[in-house]
Scaffold this motif. Structure first.
Motif, PDB file in Angstrom:
ATOM      1  N   GLN A 188      11.081  -4.912   4.793  1.00 61.12           N
ATOM      2  CA  GLN A 188       9.670  -5.277   4.834  1.00 61.12           C
ATOM      3  C   GLN A 188       9.469  -6.638   5.505  1.00 61.12           C
ATOM      4  O   GLN A 188       8.512  -6.833   6.261  1.00 61.12           O
ATOM      5  CB  GLN A 188       9.095  -5.287   3.419  1.00 61.12           C
ATOM      6  CG  GLN A 188       9.035  -3.904   2.788  1.00 61.12           C
ATOM      7  CD  GLN A 188       8.653  -3.946   1.322  1.00 61.12           C
ATOM      8  OE1 GLN A 188       8.724  -4.983   0.679  1.00 61.12           O
ATOM      9  NE2 GLN A 188       8.252  -2.807   0.783  1.00 61.12           N
ATOM     10  N   SER A 315       1.690  -7.324  -0.696  1.00 63.93           N
ATOM     11  CA  SER A 315       2.166  -5.943  -0.828  1.00 63.93           C
ATOM     12  C   SER A 315       3.673  -5.910  -1.031  1.00 63.93           C
ATOM     13  O   SER A 315       4.185  -5.193  -1.915  1.00 63.93           O
ATOM     14  CB  SER A 315       1.775  -5.149   0.424  1.00 63.93           C
ATOM     15  OG  SER A 315       2.322  -3.854   0.383  1.00 63.93           O
ATOM     16  N   ARG A 319       5.507  -4.782  -4.562  1.00 58.10           N
ATOM     17  CA  ARG A 319       6.431  -3.649  -4.510  1.00 58.10           C
ATOM     18  C   ARG A 319       7.818  -4.038  -4.991  1.00 58.10           C
ATOM     19  O   ARG A 319       8.547  -3.214  -5.539  1.00 58.10           O
ATOM     20  CB  ARG A 319       6.523  -3.116  -3.083  1.00 58.10           C
ATOM     21  CG  ARG A 319       5.311  -2.300  -2.652  1.00 58.10           C
ATOM     22  CD  ARG A 319       5.417  -1.885  -1.207  1.00 58.10           C
ATOM     23  NE  ARG A 319       4.342  -0.988  -0.812  1.00 58.10           N
ATOM     24  CZ  ARG A 319       4.134  -0.566   0.417  1.00 58.10           C
ATOM     25  NH1 ARG A 319       4.942  -0.961   1.387  1.00 58.10           N
ATOM     26  NH2 ARG A 319       3.137   0.252   0.698  1.00 58.10           N
ATOM     27  N   GLY A 378      -7.640  -0.692  -6.562  1.00 61.93           N
ATOM     28  CA  GLY A 378      -6.198  -0.849  -6.713  1.00 61.93           C
ATOM     29  C   GLY A 378      -5.809  -1.290  -8.113  1.00 61.93           C
ATOM     30  O   GLY A 378      -4.801  -0.828  -8.665  1.00 61.93           O
ATOM     31  N   GLY A 383      -2.433   0.784  -8.019  1.00 64.42           N
ATOM     32  CA  GLY A 383      -1.914   0.869  -6.657  1.00 64.42           C
ATOM     33  C   GLY A 383      -2.202  -0.349  -5.819  1.00 64.42           C
ATOM     34  O   GLY A 383      -2.463  -0.216  -4.610  1.00 64.42           O
ATOM     35  N   GLU A 386      -0.173  -0.793  -2.482  1.00 60.43           N
ATOM     36  CA  GLU A 386      -0.628   0.045  -1.383  1.00 60.43           C
ATOM     37  C   GLU A 386      -1.957  -0.443  -0.824  1.00 60.43           C
ATOM     38  O   GLU A 386      -2.183  -0.412   0.394  1.00 60.43           O
ATOM     39  CB  GLU A 386      -0.761   1.498  -1.860  1.00 60.43           C
ATOM     40  CG  GLU A 386      -1.177   2.477  -0.776  1.00 60.43           C
ATOM     41  CD  GLU A 386      -0.178   2.557   0.359  1.00 60.43           C
ATOM     42  OE1 GLU A 386      -0.592   2.872   1.494  1.00 60.43           O
ATOM     43  OE2 GLU A 386       1.022   2.293   0.132  1.00 60.43           O
ATOM     44  N   ASN A 389      -1.288  -3.366   1.332  1.00 63.67           N
ATOM     45  CA  ASN A 389      -0.676  -2.925   2.579  1.00 63.67           C
ATOM     46  C   ASN A 389      -1.719  -2.364   3.538  1.00 63.67           C
ATOM     47  O   ASN A 389      -1.698  -2.658   4.744  1.00 63.67           O
ATOM     48  CB  ASN A 389       0.390  -1.870   2.287  1.00 63.67           C
ATOM     49  CG  ASN A 389       1.153  -1.457   3.529  1.00 63.67           C
ATOM     50  OD1 ASN A 389       1.745  -2.270   4.223  1.00 63.67           O
ATOM     51  ND2 ASN A 389       1.125  -0.173   3.838  1.00 63.67           N
ATOM     52  N   ARG A 390      -2.642  -1.558   3.025  1.00 64.41           N
ATOM     53  CA  ARG A 390      -3.693  -0.996   3.879  1.00 64.41           C
ATOM     54  C   ARG A 390      -4.629  -2.089   4.388  1.00 64.41           C
ATOM     55  O   ARG A 390      -5.086  -2.039   5.535  1.00 64.41           O
ATOM     56  CB  ARG A 390      -4.480   0.060   3.107  1.00 64.41           C
ATOM     57  CG  ARG A 390      -3.666   1.313   2.806  1.00 64.41           C
ATOM     58  CD  ARG A 390      -4.519   2.419   2.235  1.00 64.41           C
ATOM     59  NE  ARG A 390      -3.738   3.624   1.999  1.00 64.41           N
ATOM     60  CZ  ARG A 390      -4.255   4.777   1.588  1.00 64.41           C
ATOM     61  NH1 ARG A 390      -5.552   4.870   1.367  1.00 64.41           N
ATOM     62  NH2 ARG A 390      -3.480   5.826   1.396  1.00 64.41           N
TER      63      ARG A 390
END
Length: 442
Positions: A188, A315, A319, A378, A383, A386, A389-390
């Motif tokens: 990443q 992100s 994670r 989120g 989430g 994610e 990240n988006r």
């Protein structure tokens, strides 16, 4: 075990003697670090060596941000190529920094592959050293490999080179090792480094042609003003002929810049130094940044570019298993703006008091484009990694597309400017020559 501070800013001396405690030849170390669910705290610990102090703190769940001897003496463990690196304006040239960014991105990718293949971290670090062509970059990788062989974690080895790795690199490496997801984190990090490098390359390549045009224009105008204009002016004076008004105005302006251009260059140089000095003052810099953020086109693009880096870092850290507050603390370094860091500090204060991240971010205007709803979704769905990240992909895509559109306009504008400036000067000279021929035929 050495005691740790329980309140920010306090210092507590260590406990029993032993491998991790103080000994006859040991010493006291002042540290600054973070623990899950807590902010940045400072403290004091007794240990035989800096490595022992770091190990004890790591066992107690503290991510060490900085550590040094309490008596002010330099620690031998911190010695190395990067320890004596110059700081400030002339630390490293842009070319050196660009070279290191490329090496760092490749190092992250190769480390991830080698560790995934089952190779030990110190052996993997030794294997990636040859990818650096510059001596200082290679020495940096060698120092990191040496530190890991001596028992330090990868995060601690990075922390000892602050001019080459920022807090987000250190925090992610620590989280990857603690969670057993170091290869994923390194992949990443490589992806983030490559995204940032692509954006920089796009900007540089798009500005290359307009810059060449501008340079050629300046050379052309300088040549005309220095050699052609003085001769024509002298010719008209000798013949006692008055040039047309348009020619007189254009030549007078050109002559003015030829005579006083050096003064303008000196003033521009002094002004740039003054602005740089003002930029180094936190209060002045924040005021400049607030004004920059309010600019119509540049401000939102700059804001979204930084928001993309912050969202990508958040992100990755979430994670990797970092708690929210620790991720926010480390993600602070992703913001290049002091104003945005101050806003993030306000967000973290509210989150510690129990406010939801989405509400705090919206209250303090941390993220552009009203992204609070996305953060809220989120949080409710679990989430957030994610969602971040988006958001990073969306911000980066928007900045890239807007930058492309803006830079496509730069080239024709530069061509038109070159044509107008050079053409105006040439027309003025031709009019003068034609007027002289008309007078001679009369």
């Amino acid at each position: 075990m050495s005691a740790l501070t329980t309140k920010p800013g306090t210092r507590t001396s260590g406990g029993p003697r032993g491998p991790g405690g103080s000994g006859g030849s040991g010493g006291s170390y002042v540290y600054r670090g973070m623990r899950p669910g807590e902010g940045v705290r400072t403290g004091q610990i007794n240990a035989q060596t800096e490595l022992a102090a770091r190990k004890t703190l790591r066992e107690q769940g503290v991510v060490v941000l900085d550590i040094r001897r309490a008596d002010g003496r330099a620690s031998k463990a911190s010695a190395g190529p990067a320890a004596g690196a110059k700081a400030g304006l002339f630390a490293r040239s842009p070319k050196q920094r660009a070279s290191w960014r490329r090496v760092r991105a490749e190092a992250f990718a190769q480390l991830a592959l080698l560790i995934d293949a089952g190779m030990a971290l110190d052996a993997a670090l030794n294997n990636i050293t040859p990818i650096a062509k510059r001596l200082d970059d290679r020495e940096s990788l060698e120092k990191m490999a040496r530190d890991v062989r001596e028992g330090r974690s990868l995060a601690e080895a990075m922390r000892d080179q602050p001019d080459r790795y920022d807090d987000s690199h250190v925090g992610l490496a620590q989280a990857g090792q603690d969670s057993g997801k170091l290869p994923m984190v390194l992949h990443q990090l490589n992806a983030q480094e490559e995204r940032a490098e692509r954006l920089r390359d796009q900007l540089v390549s798009s500005l290359m042609y307009p810059s060449i045009l501008l340079f050629v224009l300046l050379l052309t105008v300088a040549g005309i003003v220095s050699f052609v204009v003085p001769r024509i002016s002298a010719m008209f004076e000798e013949m006692e002929i008055q040039m047309p008004l348009f020619s007189r105005v254009v030549i007078a302006i050109a002559q003015f810049f030829a005579d006083y251009g050096v003064i303008f260059l000196v003033l521009a140089f002094v002004g740039s130094i003054y602005l740089r000095l003002q930029w180094r003052k936190p209060d002045k810099r924040r005021a400049i940044e607030r004004r920059l953020l309010s600019l119509g086109i540049i401000g939102p693009m700059w804001w979204k570019h930084q928001a993309a880096l912050f969202s990508g870092a958040m992100s990755m850290m979430l994670r990797a298993g970092l708690p929210m507050l620790k991720a926010l603390e480390i993600g602070r370094s992703a913001w290049g703006s002091l104003e945005m860091r101050a806003r993030l500090d306000d967000v973290m204060r509210d989150v510690r008091e129990g406010v939801r991240l989405s509400e705090a971010a919206e209250k303090h205007h941390l993220m552009p484009d009203r992204t609070a709803k996305l953060l809220s979704v989120g949080e409710e769905s679990g989430g957030l990694p994610e969602v971040f990240n988006r958001m990073a992909e969306a911000f980066e895509g928007e900045v890239s597309s807007r930058l492309k559109r803006a830079l496509t306009l730069v080239e024709p504008i530069a061509i038109v400017a070159v044509g107008l400036l050079a053409g105006t000067l040439v027309i003025a000279l031709l009019l003068a020559v034609f007027s002289m021929n008309d007078l001679q035929t009369m």
